[in-house]
Design an enzyme around this catalytic site. Structure first.
Site, PDB file in Angstrom:
ATOM      1  N   GLU A 351      97.111 -68.259  27.616  1.00  0.00           N
ATOM      2  CA  GLU A 351      97.664 -69.644  28.273  1.00  0.00           C
ATOM      3  C   GLU A 351      96.258 -70.189  29.476  1.00  0.00           C
ATOM      4  O   GLU A 351      95.764 -70.833  29.961  1.00  0.00           O
ATOM      5  CB  GLU A 351      98.973 -69.696  29.402  1.00  0.00           C
ATOM      6  N   TRP A 486     109.622 -62.782  27.130  1.00  0.00           N
ATOM      7  CA  TRP A 486     108.971 -62.152  28.088  1.00  0.00           C
ATOM      8  C   TRP A 486     110.011 -61.910  29.525  1.00  0.00           C
ATOM      9  O   TRP A 486     110.258 -63.089  29.884  1.00  0.00           O
ATOM     10  CB  TRP A 486     108.125 -63.551  28.868  1.00  0.00           C
TER      11      TRP A 486
HETATM   12  C1  GCB Z   1     103.306 -67.175  31.307  1.00  0.00           C
HETATM   13  C2  GCB Z   1     102.550 -66.454  31.381  1.00  0.00           C
HETATM   14  C3  GCB Z   1     102.866 -65.097  32.307  1.00  0.00           C
HETATM   15  C4  GCB Z   1     104.005 -65.101  33.316  1.00  0.00           C
HETATM   16  C5  GCB Z   1     105.371 -66.102  32.312  1.00  0.00           C
HETATM   17  C6  GCB Z   1     106.047 -66.624  33.509  1.00  0.00           C
HETATM   18  O1  GCB Z   1     103.338 -68.154  30.504  1.00  0.00           O
HETATM   19  O2  GCB Z   1     101.541 -65.888  30.144  1.00  0.00           O
HETATM   20  O3  GCB Z   1     101.811 -64.498  32.180  1.00  0.00           O
HETATM   21  O4  GCB Z   1     104.449 -64.385  33.827  1.00  0.00           O
HETATM   22  O5  GCB Z   1     104.360 -67.307  31.708  1.00  0.00           O
HETATM   23  O6  GCB Z   1     107.340 -65.912  33.562  1.00  0.00           O
HETATM   24  O7  GCB Z   1     106.073 -67.898  34.108  1.00  0.00           O
END
Ligand code: GCB
Length: 715
Positions: A351, A486
């Protein structure tokens, strides 16, 4: 060197006894407020005579976050920048004979403008948080200094047709010759030998992660060895990822090296416990974000057949003076991790255009990194994780070999379906490009529940719904070379303050302390884990339900699920992954689900009034229709106007801008930094103020108040 360390914030006041691994941010880096100590600390230890015996002595530091200086008897020996890689320094020659030798190590995680990471959504724990070792070798020995090298590099090239592998072993040492052994065959060479393995036993992912060992030995007795694996990774823009010639879609999760109460100072047992959870989930791939992880963890991936995306912390915000550091961190990552068969790709950045423009300096930095990767490792591809606001025709997407996007539609902004549309559009426009889904997720606090889950409510049910959508989206798009939830675990982001927790990103499928698997965990387990049949009744923590009829949802990898209420069979369903039943809710009821030789039980209860403790934003959840038709004067601004329209008016624009800035700051450093991104602003500009407010979790009172103010401003 685990024991015997003194620690303190100043060199003259090392007041605490500590053992390694150690971080000074285990508490203040996890409790919110974005106020954890970022500065320099000192570690001190006396070396015993026994420890300093031997011909040549080196100190090995496997991670000092983020910059480090090593001092021996008051003399500074080295300086290292980058908190996630191994580096070594020679002590011999500087040691005092028959005297005490004092080792002092200063470590700093202070803010600066040259060493990554500086802006990101995780806590930058400071400390000697991995192992520190003394390495004693003879005069004739393998190289130890250059970029933390293991001294041996193995490149297996597999021919699937002839079932053989050509294995090149290179070594670095100061001797004249070396004995290299692979698969029972030994060659005496200067530095480099080639072997052919017939009937090669492949490293075959989860099925059979077979590992060979290469050993190199010098006449002096110094010896290094490394494991390696023989496998073929291929990528196809239409068909996705292939392992050893067969389709093997990479479906997995991301992980930080981080644990509640411990920060990043993990033991081997902590790493192994994480791997056990990954195996239970059934993931076949990991994105090890956002930096080089511990060698032990890449070892676990090798042993368990997990395909890995490895990366450096070149993240969020490009720094004009940071190029050299990105190259250094990448050089060390590749040097130190090259032999791991698990690693499939090198990630250049994450990002990076979130808080920086795509300008020539940024492009040049990426070209340099990409070229470095190719020069050091022609056997692997490069990729990068792009932010959703990056236009798909951006020139930066032409730099890495393959691409990936982090998309959070359906969480931060927009609707779930925009993810599907995004990939369809990308794939139609660039059918020859390999594209993956590097991040997606939604926060959930397992204390919060709802039968009508909504984006932004932090309920366990919304997270599950979000992932149900994404799982189906992914299964319908086999061209995605890899997909990563994530995150597998909730993790520390000290700048965050939301969803009922301070300092945590709650997008994990499992809580920060690893004690609780959220429902969404079992969704993926049902889809990915084919080994142990199981049924999981969702909503077990959603016990008190104020409704006459309720849904019982079961996640299972069985193809038939039976549901019993108070021991009465009420339904049998055939299907895949998700099984839904509706039942009348009468009082306390025992629910049992049965699959193929497995079962799960829970009790739910009918109550008269909704259980308040399940609701994060009580005011927002209690009102469904806040404004009656006719209540709003269309000649004045209101929350029904888009942000773009409101911003065109100086007074109204200033009011909403101030509000948005405040909201962003509660979501941590990154939200704060990206709020000025033009593409993000364009997207937000198209949304009504009402929908932005609802998504941000604003309560009714604030929404009404803002509407009143806007209604006082004529269009
Ligand atoms: C992203 C980042 C990550 C964050 C995530 C979030 O795109 O790469 O490091 O923790 O979003 O949870 O917003």
């Amino acid at each position: 060197m685990t024991d015997g360390w003194r620690f303190g914030k100043s060199r003259d006041a090392m007041i605490e006894n500590v053992t390694l691994p150690h971080t000074w941010n285990a508490v203040d880096g996890q409790d919110g407020g974005n106020d954890y100590y970022r500065g320099t600390c000192w570690y001190m230890r006396e070396l015993t005579e026994e420890e300093t015996a031997g011909e040549r002595l080196f100190l090995e530091i496997n991670g000092a976050a983020n910059t480090c200086e090593v001092w021996l008897n008051g003399e500074r020996l080295t300086h290292h920048e980058g908190g996630y890689s191994t580096f070594r320094v020679e002590l011999s020659g500087k040691l005092q004979k028959q005297k005490k030798n004092l080792l002092e190590i200063s470590v700093s995680n202070e803010e600066n403008s040259t060493v990554y990471p500086q802006k990101a959504d995780f806590t930058f724990y400071g400390g000697l948080y991995r192992s520190v070792n003394l390495i004693s070798v003879p005069e004739e020995h393998f190289e130890l200094l250059k970029d933390g090298t293991p001294g041996i590099k193995v490149t297996p090239v597999v021919d699937l047709e002839s079932k053989s592998a050509t294995v090149t072993v290179e070594t670095w040492h100061n001797g004249k010759s070396v004995d290299i052994t692979v698969n029972g065959e030994t060659r005496t060479v200067e530095h480099c030998a080639e072997f052919v393995i017939e009937n090669v036993h492949l490293w075959d992912g989860l099925n059979d992660p077979y590992l060979y060992t290469a050993t190199a030995k010098l006449p002096s007795g110094d010896e290094v060895s490394t494991r390696f694996g023989c496998r073929v990774f291929t990528f196809d823009s239409e068909k996705g990822f292939f392992l050893n010639g067969r389709s093997y879609p990479l479906r997995g999760v991301s992980r930080h090296q981080d644990l509640k109460g411990k920060g990043n100072a993990l033991s081997y047992e902590d790493h192994a416990a994480d791997m056990a959870i990954i195996r239970e989930l059934g993931a076949n791939s990991l994105r090890l974000a956002h930096y080089q992880h511990a060698q032990e963890f890449y070892d676990l991936c090798d042993e368990n057949g997990i395909v890995v995306w490895a990366e450096i912390p070149y993240i969020t915000m490009h720094m004009q003076n940071g190029r050299q550091n990105t190259l250094d961190q990448m050089r060390e990552l590749i040097t130190q991790c090259y032999n791991h068969p698990c690693i499939a790709v090198w990630g250049l950045s994450n990002e990076i255009t979130a808080a920086s423009a795509v300008n020539e300096d940024l492009l040049e930095n990426h070209r340099a990194l990409n070229a470095l990767c190719h020069r050091m490792d022609p056997t692997r591809l490069t990729t990068m994780a792009n932010v959703f606001m990056l236009e798909i025709d951006s020139p930066i997407l032409e730099i890495p070999d393959i691409n990936s996007y982090n998309l959070y539609f359906g969480w931060y902004l927009g609707e779930l379906e925009q993810t599907d549309e995004f990939f369809d559009e990308y794939h139609a426009k660039y059918p020859e490009r390999v594209i993956g889904f590097s991040e997606y997720g939604a926060d959930a606090n397992p204390a919060y529940h709802s039968s009508n889950p909504q984006k932004g409510d932090y309920t366990e049910e919304y997270q599950a719904l979000y992932h149900e959508h994404m799982l189906a989206m992914i299964e319908a798009r086999p061209y995605l070379w890899a997909t990563y939830v994530w995150n597998l675990f909730d993790f520390a982001a000290d700048g965050r303050d939301e969803g009922g927790k301070h300092g945590e990103n709650q997008k994990g499928l499992v809580t920060f302390d690893r004690q609780l698997r959220k429902d969404a965990f079992y969704l993926y387990k049902a889809a990915w884990n084919k080994e142990q049949p199981f049924v999981h009744i969702t909503g077990k923590r959603y016990k008190n339900r104020a409704e006459a009829e309720t849904e019982i949802k079961v996640y299972s990898n069985c193809d038939e699920v039976k549901l019993y209420v108070d021991d009465m069979l009420i339904g049998t369903q055939k299907g895949k992954t998700i099984f839904r039943f509706r039942i009348p809710l009468l009082g306390d009821q025992m629910i049992r689900a049965e699959g193929d030789g497995c079962s799960d039980v829970t009790v739910i209860r009918r109550v008269d009034v909704p259980d308040e403790s399940y609701i994060f934003n009580k005011a927002a959840a209690s009102v469904t229709n806040w404004f009656d038709a006719g209540e709003i004067d269309p000649n004045c601004f209101s929350i029904n106007d888009t942000l773009g329209e409101i911003r065109q008016h100086p007074e109204a624009g200033a009011i909403v801008n101030a509000m948005i800035a405040k909201g962003a700051s509660e979501r941590g450093d990154v939200a704060d930094a990206v709020k000025d991104n033009p593409a993000l602003q364009r997207m937000m500009g198209r949304m009504t103020m009402m929908s932005l407010l609802k998504q941000s979790g604003a309560d009714e009172k604030s929404i009404r108040q803002l509407n009143r103010i806007l209604q006082g401003i004529k269009k």
